[in-house]
Design a protein around this motif. Structure first.
Motif, mmCIF file in Angstrom:
data_model
loop_
_atom_site.group_PDB
_atom_site.id
_atom_site.type_symbol
_atom_site.label_atom_id
_atom_site.label_comp_id
_atom_site.label_asym_id
_atom_site.label_seq_id
_atom_site.Cartn_x
_atom_site.Cartn_y
_atom_site.Cartn_z
ATOM 1 N N MET A 1 1.736 -10.438 7.427
ATOM 2 C CA MET A 1 1.458 -9.900 5.927
ATOM 3 C C MET A 1 2.569 -10.017 5.226
ATOM 4 O O MET A 1 2.331 -10.147 3.813
ATOM 5 C CB MET A 1 1.396 -8.283 6.198
ATOM 6 N N ILE A 2 3.965 -10.178 5.471
ATOM 7 C CA ILE A 2 5.048 -10.498 4.664
ATOM 8 C C ILE A 2 5.064 -12.016 4.122
ATOM 9 O O ILE A 2 5.105 -12.111 2.767
ATOM 10 C CB ILE A 2 6.509 -10.210 5.226
ATOM 11 N N ASN A 3 4.465 -12.741 5.098
ATOM 12 C CA ASN A 3 4.340 -14.086 4.631
ATOM 13 C C ASN A 3 3.396 -14.169 3.251
ATOM 14 O O ASN A 3 3.241 -14.764 2.249
ATOM 15 C CB ASN A 3 3.783 -15.151 5.520
ATOM 16 N N ASN A 4 2.033 -13.548 3.729
ATOM 17 C CA ASN A 4 0.987 -13.506 2.872
ATOM 18 C C ASN A 4 1.544 -12.947 1.355
ATOM 19 O O ASN A 4 1.090 -13.672 0.289
ATOM 20 C CB ASN A 4 -0.167 -12.909 3.330
ATOM 21 N N LEU A 5 2.090 -12.021 1.343
ATOM 22 C CA LEU A 5 2.787 -11.429 0.419
ATOM 23 C C LEU A 5 3.567 -12.248 -0.607
ATOM 24 O O LEU A 5 3.415 -12.418 -1.691
ATOM 25 C CB LEU A 5 3.556 -10.125 0.664
ATOM 26 N N LEU A 6 4.481 -12.991 0.083
ATOM 27 C CA LEU A 6 5.334 -13.952 -0.734
ATOM 28 C C LEU A 6 4.588 -14.989 -1.296
ATOM 29 O O LEU A 6 5.067 -15.920 -2.210
ATOM 30 C CB LEU A 6 6.557 -14.572 0.340
ATOM 31 N N LYS A 7 3.359 -15.387 -0.944
ATOM 32 C CA LYS A 7 2.453 -16.475 -1.276
ATOM 33 C C LYS A 7 1.622 -15.810 -2.491
ATOM 34 O O LYS A 7 1.379 -16.733 -3.191
ATOM 35 C CB LYS A 7 1.880 -17.243 -0.256
ATOM 36 N N LYS A 8 1.878 -14.575 -2.751
ATOM 37 C CA LYS A 8 1.015 -14.262 -3.996
ATOM 38 C C LYS A 8 1.684 -14.535 -4.981
ATOM 39 O O LYS A 8 2.688 -15.072 -5.238
ATOM 40 C CB LYS A 8 0.721 -12.804 -3.940
ATOM 41 N N ASP A 9 0.966 -14.165 -6.263
ATOM 42 C CA ASP A 9 1.518 -14.671 -7.582
ATOM 43 C C ASP A 9 2.400 -13.510 -7.881
ATOM 44 O O ASP A 9 2.941 -12.340 -7.466
ATOM 45 C CB ASP A 9 0.066 -14.507 -8.658
ATOM 46 N N VAL A 10 2.924 -13.779 -9.232
ATOM 47 C CA VAL A 10 3.857 -12.849 -9.892
ATOM 48 C C VAL A 10 3.296 -11.615 -10.157
ATOM 49 O O VAL A 10 4.075 -10.601 -9.883
ATOM 50 C CB VAL A 10 4.405 -13.576 -11.509
ATOM 51 N N LEU A 11 2.063 -11.117 -10.357
ATOM 52 C CA LEU A 11 1.780 -9.982 -10.325
ATOM 53 C C LEU A 11 1.830 -9.134 -9.004
ATOM 54 O O LEU A 11 2.047 -8.029 -9.129
ATOM 55 C CB LEU A 11 0.131 -9.951 -10.784
ATOM 56 N N THR A 12 1.432 -9.680 -8.060
ATOM 57 C CA THR A 12 1.890 -9.019 -6.787
ATOM 58 C C THR A 12 3.190 -8.432 -6.679
ATOM 59 O O THR A 12 3.531 -7.430 -6.098
ATOM 60 C CB THR A 12 1.477 -9.830 -5.565
ATOM 61 N N ILE A 13 4.121 -9.404 -6.892
ATOM 62 C CA ILE A 13 5.693 -9.087 -6.745
ATOM 63 C C ILE A 13 5.912 -7.897 -7.671
ATOM 64 O O ILE A 13 6.662 -7.084 -7.371
ATOM 65 C CB ILE A 13 6.623 -10.525 -7.226
ATOM 66 N N PHE A 14 5.325 -8.150 -8.937
ATOM 67 C CA PHE A 14 5.650 -7.251 -9.910
ATOM 68 C C PHE A 14 5.188 -5.848 -9.322
ATOM 69 O O PHE A 14 5.870 -4.834 -9.539
ATOM 70 C CB PHE A 14 4.977 -7.318 -11.343
ATOM 71 N N LEU A 15 4.052 -5.651 -9.014
ATOM 72 C CA LEU A 15 3.234 -4.483 -8.551
ATOM 73 C C LEU A 15 4.169 -4.051 -7.173
ATOM 74 O O LEU A 15 4.222 -2.787 -7.092
ATOM 75 C CB LEU A 15 2.042 -4.870 -7.877
ATOM 76 N N LEU A 16 4.784 -4.557 -6.211
ATOM 77 C CA LEU A 16 5.294 -4.572 -5.267
ATOM 78 C C LEU A 16 6.726 -3.784 -5.625
ATOM 79 O O LEU A 16 7.233 -2.676 -5.406
ATOM 80 C CB LEU A 16 5.777 -5.713 -4.363
ATOM 81 N N LEU A 17 7.364 -4.326 -6.823
ATOM 82 C CA LEU A 17 8.753 -3.770 -7.240
ATOM 83 C C LEU A 17 8.436 -2.622 -7.763
ATOM 84 O O LEU A 17 9.242 -1.769 -7.900
ATOM 85 C CB LEU A 17 9.302 -5.087 -8.143
ATOM 86 N N SER A 18 7.398 -2.544 -8.669
ATOM 87 C CA SER A 18 7.236 -1.234 -9.280
ATOM 88 C C SER A 18 6.960 -0.039 -8.421
ATOM 89 O O SER A 18 7.354 1.035 -8.642
ATOM 90 C CB SER A 18 5.965 -1.411 -10.290
#
Length: 220
Positions: free
Chosen positions: A1-18
């Protein structure tokens, strides 16, 4: 799941950080559980991005059902399920309205009732029964302002809260003083730093001037 998350776009990273930021701030200052609410939309969008659609749909349905049915309440650990927040809030508001009507109908004169949370509904019910369209006497909407409403038929003032000098002034004017339940008592002590019972001000509910059945969380 972490690997899939890292492959996602900038939006996903923004949502995670928020989401992580909001949860971190809550952990640092956990005053009210409601402060987590801002994280919910970010977490939902994040879940939609990184999980299967079926799982996301099931999660959303369960989230909606939680408003109606609550499982394994911390307040009542023996109960497997109980009413959700929406139903409980509806019951509370209905009880508040019923109690406000009893305040309006109370058989007292030449008195002041410190109503606290009851004041808006008391004003509305009184003016509706008097067939007045305007809420005459309602001033301000700040905890530190004096807010009051006059029942001219009985010469009864409904006051949200009152500082000590206002209490003394009302005594000098010959009013009998009451407060509507322990919530008004506690709010006065918290905001104005004095004890109502030390100034000949009595709990109207305990004196049975008004019958009392407000939800337990306010007085326990």
């Amino acid at each position: 799941m972490i690997n899939n998350l890292l492959k996602k776009d900038v939006l996903t990273i923004f949502l995670l950080l928020s989401t992580v930021l909001i949860l971190t701030l809550f952990i640092k200052a956990p005053y009210e559980i409601a402060y987590i609410i801002p994280a919910i939309p970010f977490a939902l969008l994040l879940l939609n991005n990184i999980s299967k659609k079926k799982f996301f749909v099931v999660f959303c349905v369960l989230l909606l059902l939680n408003s109606v049915v609550s499982l394994f309440s911390l307040d009542n650990p023996c109960n497997i399920s109980e009413n959700g927040r929406v139903i409980e809030d509806g019951k509370y508001k209905n009880t508040l309205l019923v109690q406000s009507q009893k305040i309006v109908d109370a058989n007292i004169r030449d008195s002041v009732i410190i109503t606290s949370e009851y004041l808006p509904s008391v004003c509305y019910l009184y003016e509706t029964s008097a067939k007045n369209r305007s809420l005459i006497g309602m001033v301000g909407f700040n905890y530190f302002e004096i807010k009051e409403h006059l029942n001219s038929q009985k010469n009864v003032k409904y006051v949200y809260l009152a500082p000590l000098d206002k209490i003394r002034e009302l005594h000098n004017e010959g009013y009998k003083l009451y407060y509507a339940g322990n919530w008004a008592f506690r709010m006065t002590k918290c905001i104005y730093r004095y004890n109502l019972s030390n100034y000949n001000c009595y709990n109207a509910f305990l004196l049975k001037i008004i019958s009392y059945s407000l939800l337990n969380q306010k007085d326990n």
